[in-house]
Design an enzyme around this catalytic site. Structure first.
Site, PDB file in Angstrom:
ATOM      1  N   ASP A 113       0.796  -1.217   0.000  1.00 52.72           N
ATOM      2  CA  ASP A 113       0.000   0.000   0.000  1.00 52.72           C
ATOM      3  C   ASP A 113       0.840   1.284   0.000  1.00 52.72           C
ATOM      4  O   ASP A 113       0.685   2.151  -0.874  1.00 52.72           O
ATOM      5  CB  ASP A 113      -0.795  -0.052   1.314  1.00 52.72           C
ATOM      6  CG  ASP A 113      -2.122   0.595   1.167  1.00 52.72           C
ATOM      7  OD1 ASP A 113      -2.585   0.697   0.031  1.00 52.72           O
ATOM      8  OD2 ASP A 113      -2.682   1.029   2.198  1.00 52.72           O
ATOM      9  N   ASP A 138       0.069  -9.654   4.060  1.00 47.25           N
ATOM     10  CA  ASP A 138      -1.193  -9.444   4.780  1.00 47.25           C
ATOM     11  C   ASP A 138      -2.430  -9.597   3.898  1.00 47.25           C
ATOM     12  O   ASP A 138      -3.545  -9.692   4.398  1.00 47.25           O
ATOM     13  CB  ASP A 138      -1.218  -8.029   5.387  1.00 47.25           C
ATOM     14  CG  ASP A 138      -0.137  -7.842   6.430  1.00 47.25           C
ATOM     15  OD1 ASP A 138       0.393  -8.853   6.915  1.00 47.25           O
ATOM     16  OD2 ASP A 138       0.179  -6.684   6.756  1.00 47.25           O
ATOM     17  N   HIS A 281       8.564 -13.159  11.799  1.00 51.04           N
ATOM     18  CA  HIS A 281       9.080 -13.123  10.429  1.00 51.04           C
ATOM     19  C   HIS A 281       9.300 -14.501   9.820  1.00 51.04           C
ATOM     20  O   HIS A 281       9.639 -14.596   8.640  1.00 51.04           O
ATOM     21  CB  HIS A 281      10.363 -12.280  10.389  1.00 51.04           C
ATOM     22  CG  HIS A 281      10.067 -10.833  10.651  1.00 51.04           C
ATOM     23  ND1 HIS A 281       9.878 -10.343  11.923  1.00 51.04           N
ATOM     24  CD2 HIS A 281       9.863  -9.788   9.808  1.00 51.04           C
ATOM     25  CE1 HIS A 281       9.597  -9.049  11.863  1.00 51.04           C
ATOM     26  NE2 HIS A 281       9.576  -8.682  10.589  1.00 51.04           N
TER      27      HIS A 281
HETATM   28  O1  F6P Z   1       2.845  -5.599   6.155  1.00 50.52           O
HETATM   29  C1  F6P Z   1       3.525  -6.775   6.255  1.00 50.52           C
HETATM   30  C2  F6P Z   1       3.980  -7.043   7.672  1.00 50.52           C
HETATM   31  O2  F6P Z   1       4.543  -8.322   7.665  1.00 50.52           O
HETATM   32  C3  F6P Z   1       2.897  -6.938   8.739  1.00 50.52           C
HETATM   33  O3  F6P Z   1       2.083  -8.052   8.836  1.00 50.52           O
HETATM   34  C4  F6P Z   1       3.724  -6.707   9.955  1.00 50.52           C
HETATM   35  O4  F6P Z   1       2.988  -6.018  10.931  1.00 50.52           O
HETATM   36  C5  F6P Z   1       4.839  -5.841   9.458  1.00 50.52           C
HETATM   37  O5  F6P Z   1       4.977  -6.133   8.089  1.00 50.52           O
HETATM   38  C6  F6P Z   1       6.129  -6.087  10.179  1.00 50.52           C
HETATM   39  O6  F6P Z   1       7.067  -5.198   9.697  1.00 50.52           O
HETATM   40  P1  F6P Z   1       8.608  -5.227  10.081  1.00 50.52           P
HETATM   41  O7  F6P Z   1       9.263  -6.259   9.241  1.00 50.52           O
HETATM   42  O8  F6P Z   1       9.085  -3.863   9.761  1.00 50.52           O
HETATM   43  O9  F6P Z   1       8.693  -5.577  11.535  1.00 50.52           O
END
Ligand code: F6P
Length: 357
Positions: A113, A138, A281
């Site tokens: 987005d 997501d 992750h």
């Molecule tokens: O938007 C994808 C996403 O994996 C979300 O589900 C999650 O909240 C966010 O990215 C985590 O981001 P980062 O890798 O910056 O912690």
């Protein structure tokens, strides 16, 4: 034709498969020049300039490889770029200059987005021709029925739930699994259904701890001595649900995460050992599933088709099983959340899954 690929935001399994498909079609078959920009838009700034040619040979072995060989970041919005003195600067013009210097016909921007919004701004504000390819595990981009990476994330979360079942049952425990999804609970909902969860907590439905406790008690009364609760990382109890999204996030982060909060608010209501697991992750790393490899390949080829047809300013998407293009401006109108009165939520309820609301 001479184009560059840029990736932005968090990684998703299938990014390399998009790149590979794009290069195979555009370079291997159509004879275009394709460049890869490293570190997202930042690779176009002079201080971090990193652009390299991509060829079918340099894309060998990428179909099943997780992450992205170009690197990506969700920091450093080029239109509000953080400066050392704490201020922000609009560096959109510099991106447009780089595109001109590189003699590009356009940019292909793979991202979620936020990244697509930047791409749109680059086009409308600076006249840079762009084509978007949607990406987010997501699956909350409204313009496309599916994004690659989502199915892989659901597979990983489902496997985790299968594994948690056996240990939860052995110890008569309540197990919480926190999955990704700060704003949208699609991963929680789908993996929860696929993994036979007893409770699914979604960001879209602030939950009542009492309802969740009652579900666990009812299971006990039926002789089921363990329970599995899937918690989307943006799910909050009703008492925390007021306030802006930013505040809610801060409270979740300060409280150690959504699963930790769920365990905390349930502790006084349920006499049972409770444990939580944050999948994090693991849902994003590693190899894309076959489904996501195919979808990513279709998006990569679809992006070439749009560029070849001169349909700059469009986003590749999957709609009712077909690859199409939609105007970027329409595509960035906000996230698609789980519909609390939708069929999938109704299905979850119909098989006895408690949603806490
Ligand atoms: O938007 C994808 C996403 O994996 C979300 O589900 C999650 O909240 C966010 O990215 C985590 O981001 P980062 O890798 O910056 O912690």
């Amino acid at each position: 034709m001479r184009v560059a690929l840029v990736m932005g935001g968090g990684d998703a399994p299938g990014l390399n498969a998009v790149l590979r498909a794009f290069v195979k079609r555009a370079v291997g078959q159509l004879g275009w020049d394709v460049l890869g920009v490293e570190h997202s838009f930042q690779g176009l700034f002079p201080e971090r300039f990193a652009v390299r040619p991509l060829t079918p040979l340099s894309c060998q072995g990428l179909l099943g490889r997780g992450g992205t060989i170009l690197g990506t970041t969700n920091r450093g919005d080029p239109f509000a770029f953080p400066m050392p003195d704490g201020s922000t600067q609009d560096r959109g013009g510099e991106l447009a200059d780089a595109v001109r210097r590189l003699r590009l016909d356009g940019l292909v921007v793979v991202g979620g987005d936020g990244t697509q919004r930047m791409a749109h701004r680059l086009m409308t504000g600076h006249g840079v021709p762009v084509i978007g390819v949607p990406k987010t595990i997501d699956n909350d981009l409204g313009a496309t029925d599916l994004t690659f990476g989502f199915r892989t994330a659901v597979d990983v979360a489902t496997e985790a739930l299968d594994r948690l079942h056996t240990t939860a049952a052995s110890h008569d425990r309540v197990m919480f699994l926190e999955v990704m999804g700060r704003d949208a609970g699609h991963i929680a909902l789908e993996s929860g259904i696929a993994g036979g969860a007893d409770v699914i907590l979604l960001p879209e439905l602030p939950y009542s701890p009492e309802r969740v406790a009652s579900k666990i008690h009812k299971r006990r009364a039926l002789g089921r001595t363990f329970s599995i609760v899937v918690v989307a990382e943006g799910a909050v109890p009703r008492a925390l649900a007021e306030g802006s999204l930013r505040e809610r996030r801060a409270r979740i982060d300060a409280g150690g995460g959504a699963a930790a909060i769920a365990r905390e608010v349930l502790s006084p209501l349920v006499q049972a050992e409770m444990r939580f697991v944050v999948l994090g992750h693991l849902q994003r790393g590693g190899s894309p599933s076959p489904f996501d490899r195919i979808l990513a390949t279709r998006f990569g080829v679809g992006a070439v088709d749009l560029a070849a047809a001169g349909r700059w300013g469009e986003l590749v998407c999957l709609r009712q099983g077909r690859i199409e293009g939609v105007p970027l401006g329409d595509a960035v109108q906000g996230p698609r959340l789980v519909d609390p009165s939708g069929e999938l939520v109704a299905t979850a309820r119909a098989v006895g899954i408690e949603l806490g609301a």
